[in-house]
Design a protein around this motif. Structure first.
Motif, mmCIF file in Angstrom:
data_model
loop_
_atom_site.group_PDB
_atom_site.id
_atom_site.type_symbol
_atom_site.label_atom_id
_atom_site.label_comp_id
_atom_site.label_asym_id
_atom_site.label_seq_id
_atom_site.Cartn_x
_atom_site.Cartn_y
_atom_site.Cartn_z
ATOM 1 N N ALA A 31 17.398 2.007 -24.395
ATOM 2 C CA ALA A 31 18.485 1.916 -23.711
ATOM 3 C C ALA A 31 19.504 2.699 -24.329
ATOM 4 N N PRO A 32 19.775 3.945 -25.104
ATOM 5 C CA PRO A 32 20.909 4.130 -25.598
ATOM 6 C C PRO A 32 22.492 4.487 -24.840
ATOM 7 N N ALA A 33 23.596 4.564 -25.359
ATOM 8 C CA ALA A 33 25.285 4.535 -25.172
ATOM 9 C C ALA A 33 24.620 5.402 -24.367
ATOM 10 N N SER A 34 23.992 6.546 -24.200
ATOM 11 C CA SER A 34 24.176 7.653 -23.310
ATOM 12 C C SER A 34 24.146 7.801 -21.588
ATOM 13 N N GLY A 35 23.181 6.458 -21.492
ATOM 14 C CA GLY A 35 23.213 6.215 -20.041
ATOM 15 C C GLY A 35 21.488 6.431 -19.988
ATOM 16 N N ALA A 36 20.735 6.236 -20.649
ATOM 17 C CA ALA A 36 19.556 5.849 -20.238
ATOM 18 C C ALA A 36 19.151 5.148 -19.542
ATOM 19 N N PRO A 37 18.022 5.217 -18.411
ATOM 20 C CA PRO A 37 17.917 4.638 -17.595
ATOM 21 C C PRO A 37 17.100 2.911 -18.380
ATOM 22 N N VAL A 220 19.664 7.205 -13.201
ATOM 23 C CA VAL A 220 20.999 6.892 -13.296
ATOM 24 C C VAL A 220 21.873 7.017 -11.925
ATOM 25 N N PRO A 221 22.313 6.290 -11.364
ATOM 26 C CA PRO A 221 23.108 6.429 -10.237
ATOM 27 C C PRO A 221 24.574 6.745 -10.445
ATOM 28 N N GLY A 222 24.848 8.406 -10.161
ATOM 29 C CA GLY A 222 26.529 8.667 -10.542
ATOM 30 C C GLY A 222 26.132 9.595 -11.976
ATOM 31 N N ALA A 223 25.344 9.617 -11.768
ATOM 32 C CA ALA A 223 24.839 10.321 -13.091
ATOM 33 C C ALA A 223 25.449 11.106 -12.969
ATOM 34 N N LYS A 224 26.060 12.627 -14.247
ATOM 35 C CA LYS A 224 25.824 13.762 -14.163
ATOM 36 C C LYS A 224 25.201 14.874 -14.258
ATOM 37 N N LEU A 225 24.779 15.634 -13.474
ATOM 38 C CA LEU A 225 23.637 16.291 -13.801
ATOM 39 C C LEU A 225 24.051 18.188 -13.802
ATOM 40 N N ARG A 226 23.793 18.612 -14.802
ATOM 41 C CA ARG A 226 23.716 20.226 -15.209
ATOM 42 C C ARG A 226 22.698 21.053 -14.740
ATOM 43 N N TRP A 227 22.276 22.121 -14.098
ATOM 44 C CA TRP A 227 21.347 22.955 -13.907
ATOM 45 C C TRP A 227 21.543 23.919 -13.740
ATOM 46 N N ALA A 250 25.351 7.876 -5.976
ATOM 47 C CA ALA A 250 25.675 6.438 -6.264
ATOM 48 C C ALA A 250 25.148 5.282 -4.870
ATOM 49 N N ASP A 251 24.834 5.797 -3.978
ATOM 50 C CA ASP A 251 24.499 4.720 -2.564
ATOM 51 C C ASP A 251 23.140 4.436 -3.067
ATOM 52 N N ALA A 252 23.079 3.232 -2.931
ATOM 53 C CA ALA A 252 21.765 2.227 -3.396
ATOM 54 C C ALA A 252 20.468 2.739 -2.055
ATOM 55 N N ALA A 253 21.445 3.296 -1.109
ATOM 56 C CA ALA A 253 20.499 3.805 -0.124
ATOM 57 C C ALA A 253 19.990 5.249 -0.296
ATOM 58 N N LYS A 254 20.012 5.353 -1.035
ATOM 59 C CA LYS A 254 20.163 7.108 -1.915
ATOM 60 C C LYS A 254 20.008 7.006 -3.082
ATOM 61 N N PRO A 266 13.506 38.101 -3.704
ATOM 62 C CA PRO A 266 11.803 37.729 -4.106
ATOM 63 C C PRO A 266 12.116 37.794 -5.577
ATOM 64 N N GLY A 267 11.228 37.002 -6.257
ATOM 65 C CA GLY A 267 10.826 37.013 -7.681
ATOM 66 C C GLY A 267 10.997 35.966 -8.398
ATOM 67 N N ARG A 268 10.350 35.325 -9.861
ATOM 68 C CA ARG A 268 9.714 34.393 -9.951
ATOM 69 C C ARG A 268 11.079 33.373 -11.319
ATOM 70 N N TYR A 269 10.915 32.655 -10.576
ATOM 71 C CA TYR A 269 12.336 31.647 -11.560
ATOM 72 C C TYR A 269 11.507 30.582 -11.836
ATOM 73 N N GLU A 270 12.541 29.730 -13.026
ATOM 74 C CA GLU A 270 12.533 28.677 -13.051
ATOM 75 C C GLU A 270 14.164 27.650 -13.104
ATOM 76 N N VAL A 271 13.834 26.662 -12.419
ATOM 77 C CA VAL A 271 15.066 25.545 -12.192
ATOM 78 C C VAL A 271 15.000 24.615 -13.739
ATOM 79 N N ARG A 272 16.230 24.162 -14.380
ATOM 80 C CA ARG A 272 16.257 23.470 -15.084
ATOM 81 C C ARG A 272 17.189 22.484 -14.531
ATOM 82 N N VAL A 273 16.806 21.458 -14.949
ATOM 83 C CA VAL A 273 17.629 20.200 -14.770
ATOM 84 C C VAL A 273 18.165 18.561 -15.527
ATOM 85 N N SER A 274 19.306 19.141 -16.132
ATOM 86 C CA SER A 274 19.632 17.257 -17.422
ATOM 87 C C SER A 274 20.513 16.693 -16.941
ATOM 88 N N GLN A 275 20.578 15.501 -17.729
ATOM 89 C CA GLN A 275 21.712 14.976 -17.424
ATOM 90 C C GLN A 275 22.406 14.858 -18.637
#
Length: 295
Positions: A31-37, A220-227, A250-254, A266-275
């Motif tokens: 687990a690096p300092a960057s917040g890996a699970p 990682v609950p509460g992680a900041k993500l970019r999409w 960060a909610d334990a239930a979620k 209409p069209g073709r798309y790609e979604v990218r999500v990263s931490q």
């Protein structure tokens, strides 16, 4: 088809003899300092009976993790056996994923009252040449898939620990892929599942135009993500279309869930999500992508 040899670099070495027990895999993902699970994903909740949760192996940055897809299966058969059969005999929907398993001649599963899933498979399932790190991931791929299928169909108590015992041709102590000794009750291993993964839309699916919902999970609950949503033209060229940020719950239930809605024609798309890296907001970690079509 997989290459003859799958090699995973950058992993901590296993025992000198190259054999570990399935119940105690090596520490492969520091687990690096960057917040890996440091935890495994929670067990799946109830799904439609004809939807089997199947885990695959995929690369992210410099490491390899487990990712899940839901696959259509018949309702009348054993859901755990069905999910494992898909994992061992079919290709992932997402071309970024793969499986080192081979389709076995024999595969059977059962569940005891103590939340223990027993998988009995013939030895032809292991006909791939893997290094020790990839072999451990393959066994965890089986454990995640079996427990997910049982949990999503209500066959086990997801509030208690669930373990998997793997037999090969009815026997214990088989050394899978020449690296992992099977037979001991094995749980989901911390850190094996992808730190960021998109749940919907799945790869190659079609959705109605207008407000398109994109959802997923971070370990990682509460992680900041970019999409980012990219538009894909007829020549498969991709151009940036929409970007934004999100925060995993960060909610334990979620636990680690994230969701967003974007308006797409209409069209073709790609979604990218990263931490986002905690020390460098311009650095994206653990990128996951999905391609889909809007009608």
């Amino acid at each position: 088809m997989l290459p003859a040899t799958l090699v995973l670099s950058g992993c901590v070495a296993t025992q000198q003899d190259g054999i570990t027990n399935s119940s105690s895999p090596s520490e492969l993902i520091p687990a690096p300092a960057s917040g890996a699970p440091t935890t495994s994903a929670p067990l799946e909740t109830a799904q439609a009976a004809n939807k089997a949760p199947v885990y695959w192996i995929g690369r992210s940055n410099d490491n390899v993790f487990l990712y899940r897809e839901f696959r259509d299966v018949p309702e009348q058969d054993n859901p755990v056996t069905l999910a494992l059969r898909v994992m061992m005999s079919q290709k992932p929907l997402d071309p970024d994923f793969f499986t080192p398993w081979q389709n076995p001649k024999k595969l059977a599963t059962s569940i005891s009252g103590k939340n223990v899933i027993t998988v009995d498979v013939s030895n032809d399932a292991f006909n791939s040449n893997l290094d020790a790190a990839m072999a451990e991931r393959a066994i965890q791929q089986l454990v995640y898939t079996a427990t997910a299928a049982a949990a999503s169909t209500g066959l086990i108590d997801s509030g208690q620990q669930v373990q998997v015992v793997v037999l090969v041709d009815g026997h214990t102590d088989y050394v899978a892929f020449d690296h992992v000794r099977l037979g001991a009750p094995t749980s989901r291993s911390a850190g094996m599942v992808a730190p960021v993964w998109i749940v919907d839309p799945q790869e190659g699916t079609s959705v109605a135009d207008g407000s398109v919902k994109i959802s997923g999970r971070s370990t990682v609950p509460g992680a900041k993500l970019r999409w980012e949503v990219l538009k894909v033209d007829a020549d498969n060229a991709k151009t940036a279309y929409l970007t934004g940020s999100a925060t995993a719950s960060a909610d334990a239930a979620k636990y680690g869930l994230f969701a967003l809605s974007v308006n797409l024609g209409p069209g073709r798309y790609e979604v990218r999500v990263s931490q986002l890296d905690q020390t460098d907001s311009n650095k994206e970690l653990y990128v996951d992508t999905r391609g889909f079509t809007v009608n």
